[in-house]
Design a protein around this motif. Sequence first.
Motif, mmCIF file in Angstrom:
data_model
loop_
_atom_site.group_PDB
_atom_site.id
_atom_site.type_symbol
_atom_site.label_atom_id
_atom_site.label_comp_id
_atom_site.label_asym_id
_atom_site.label_seq_id
_atom_site.Cartn_x
_atom_site.Cartn_y
_atom_site.Cartn_z
ATOM 1 N N ASP A 104 -8.844 -1.704 14.931
ATOM 2 C CA ASP A 104 -8.989 -1.792 16.474
ATOM 3 C C ASP A 104 -7.916 -0.850 16.782
ATOM 4 O OD1 ASP A 104 -10.700 -4.159 16.265
ATOM 5 O OD2 ASP A 104 -9.063 -5.474 16.388
ATOM 6 N N LEU A 105 -6.767 -0.743 16.156
ATOM 7 C CA LEU A 105 -5.684 0.195 16.600
ATOM 8 C C LEU A 105 -6.331 1.758 16.427
ATOM 9 C CD1 LEU A 105 -2.753 0.969 17.296
ATOM 10 C CD2 LEU A 105 -2.395 1.023 14.912
ATOM 11 N N MET A 106 -6.941 1.964 15.170
ATOM 12 C CA MET A 106 -7.321 3.308 15.135
ATOM 13 C C MET A 106 -8.420 3.669 16.096
ATOM 14 S SD MET A 106 -4.973 4.585 13.463
ATOM 15 C CE MET A 106 -5.836 6.330 13.444
ATOM 16 N N GLU A 107 -9.289 2.713 16.609
ATOM 17 C CA GLU A 107 -10.492 3.108 17.067
ATOM 18 C C GLU A 107 -10.144 3.378 18.705
ATOM 19 O OE1 GLU A 107 -13.616 0.427 19.623
ATOM 20 O OE2 GLU A 107 -13.884 0.401 17.220
ATOM 21 N N LEU A 160 0.249 -5.216 12.225
ATOM 22 C CA LEU A 160 -1.023 -4.788 11.769
ATOM 23 C C LEU A 160 -1.148 -3.816 10.434
ATOM 24 C CD1 LEU A 160 -2.976 -3.813 14.895
ATOM 25 C CD2 LEU A 160 -2.880 -6.027 13.893
ATOM 26 N N ILE A 161 -1.898 -4.421 9.455
ATOM 27 C CA ILE A 161 -1.762 -3.755 8.354
ATOM 28 C C ILE A 161 -3.241 -3.112 7.797
ATOM 29 C CG2 ILE A 161 -1.385 -4.130 5.486
ATOM 30 C CD1 ILE A 161 0.314 -6.276 6.408
ATOM 31 N N PRO A 162 -3.194 -1.839 7.209
ATOM 32 C CA PRO A 162 -4.637 -1.266 6.815
ATOM 33 C C PRO A 162 -5.063 -2.077 5.690
ATOM 34 C CG PRO A 162 -2.742 0.014 6.378
ATOM 35 C CD PRO A 162 -2.045 -1.026 7.148
ATOM 36 N N PRO A 163 -6.354 -1.907 5.341
ATOM 37 C CA PRO A 163 -6.766 -2.333 4.311
ATOM 38 C C PRO A 163 -6.302 -1.844 2.859
ATOM 39 C CG PRO A 163 -8.686 -1.767 5.724
ATOM 40 C CD PRO A 163 -7.422 -1.320 6.217
ATOM 41 N N LYS A 164 -6.061 -2.581 1.897
ATOM 42 C CA LYS A 164 -5.650 -2.209 0.650
ATOM 43 C C LYS A 164 -6.691 -1.220 0.127
ATOM 44 C CE LYS A 164 -3.206 -6.267 -0.628
ATOM 45 N NZ LYS A 164 -2.833 -7.387 -1.515
ATOM 46 N N GLY A 165 -5.862 -0.019 -0.676
ATOM 47 C CA GLY A 165 -6.932 0.669 -1.280
ATOM 48 C C GLY A 165 -7.137 1.974 -0.429
ATOM 49 N N VAL A 166 -6.687 2.095 0.904
ATOM 50 C CA VAL A 166 -7.098 3.013 1.763
ATOM 51 C C VAL A 166 -5.748 3.766 1.903
ATOM 52 C CG1 VAL A 166 -7.888 3.716 4.133
ATOM 53 C CG2 VAL A 166 -8.935 1.795 3.009
ATOM 54 N N ASP A 167 -5.986 5.357 1.750
ATOM 55 C CA ASP A 167 -4.950 6.182 2.048
ATOM 56 C C ASP A 167 -4.929 6.312 3.638
ATOM 57 O OD1 ASP A 167 -3.251 8.463 2.277
ATOM 58 O OD2 ASP A 167 -3.923 9.281 0.248
ATOM 59 N N VAL A 169 -2.814 7.966 5.632
ATOM 60 C CA VAL A 169 -2.115 9.226 6.069
ATOM 61 C C VAL A 169 -3.400 10.048 5.869
ATOM 62 C CG1 VAL A 169 -0.881 11.069 5.470
ATOM 63 C CG2 VAL A 169 0.010 8.601 5.268
ATOM 64 N N ALA A 170 -4.146 10.214 4.554
ATOM 65 C CA ALA A 170 -5.336 11.327 4.531
ATOM 66 C C ALA A 170 -6.502 10.899 5.599
ATOM 67 C CB ALA A 170 -5.782 11.320 3.203
ATOM 68 N N VAL A 171 -6.701 9.624 5.709
ATOM 69 C CA VAL A 171 -7.941 9.069 6.413
ATOM 70 C C VAL A 171 -7.616 9.402 8.026
ATOM 71 C CG1 VAL A 171 -9.096 7.292 7.269
ATOM 72 C CG2 VAL A 171 -8.763 7.424 4.960
ATOM 73 N N ILE A 213 -17.543 5.343 12.125
ATOM 74 C CA ILE A 213 -16.783 5.798 10.909
ATOM 75 C C ILE A 213 -15.409 5.382 10.644
ATOM 76 C CG2 ILE A 213 -15.454 8.023 9.974
ATOM 77 C CD1 ILE A 213 -17.596 9.597 11.485
ATOM 78 N N VAL A 214 -14.796 4.823 11.736
ATOM 79 C CA VAL A 214 -13.466 4.080 11.795
ATOM 80 C C VAL A 214 -13.808 2.701 11.250
ATOM 81 C CG1 VAL A 214 -11.531 3.051 13.096
ATOM 82 C CG2 VAL A 214 -12.350 5.249 13.660
ATOM 83 N N ARG A 215 -14.714 1.980 11.742
ATOM 84 C CA ARG A 215 -15.182 0.674 11.284
ATOM 85 C C ARG A 215 -15.650 0.810 9.880
ATOM 86 N NH1 ARG A 215 -12.230 -2.691 14.369
ATOM 87 N NH2 ARG A 215 -12.568 -2.075 16.661
ATOM 88 N N GLY A 216 -16.313 1.696 9.523
ATOM 89 C CA GLY A 216 -16.787 1.830 7.901
ATOM 90 C C GLY A 216 -15.435 1.997 6.942
ATOM 91 N N ILE A 217 -14.576 2.365 7.486
ATOM 92 C CA ILE A 217 -13.142 2.829 6.672
ATOM 93 C C ILE A 217 -12.437 1.855 6.771
ATOM 94 C CG2 ILE A 217 -10.984 3.938 6.071
ATOM 95 C CD1 ILE A 217 -12.912 6.292 7.249
#
Length: 219
Positions: A104-107, A160-167, A169-171, A213-217
């Motif tokens: 939600d935040l990144m969207e 809010l915590i991003p999903p595990k395994g997602v970089d 910074v890169a994304v 794209i954001v939701r897919g990640i």
Amino acid sequence: MSDAIAVLEKPLDDTAEPGRRVRDRAATERTILEAAKRLLAEHGFQGFGINAVARGASCDKQLIYRYYGGLDGLVEAIGADVGSWVRDRIPEDAGGMFLLTYGDLMERLILLFIEALRDDQLMRKIVAWEISENTEQVRRLSEARSKALALWIDRMRGSLIPPKGVDVVAVNALLIAAVQHLVLSAATSGQCAGLSLKTEKDWDKASVAVKRIVRGIYG
């Protein structure tokens, strides 16, 4: 001395009331800063000089040295203003949207960033300079913008915590780079890789794609 210059010089009169001098100085500084930003947006650093800024602000160039110390001081002030740009154009309130996840935040950030960048010629110039010029002045402006965006994310993220395994910074770097390229391409050619970006309907289509794209990640 022209009337415009006389008006700007008047606050420096020691006979003026202290409060008036402070208010007028602040107004004069802002006039100079806005003229510098306008000049930079329209002509870039090639046309960025004390005399040109003074003409744009309708003031004596000595005021620029007095208030900003010269061009380097003006660039520093523009860099500080860039940080304010992020705060002003990308508000930290949720805008009625419930930020329940990092996605939600990144969207919200990406969609607001698209709108803000489309509306600001100077910011588009700064983005273009980042990838085409390696000068101290450009680095200052670029670092100010990057720092302000990072601080926005940190303040808004909270717990809010991003999903595990997602970089993240890169994304996030790739998401922001994609948005910047879309906006710059739209400004120069009205399209990007075959995607028309001339109308609001076109941008709605681009925004939907970015959200997917954001939701897919991030989910």
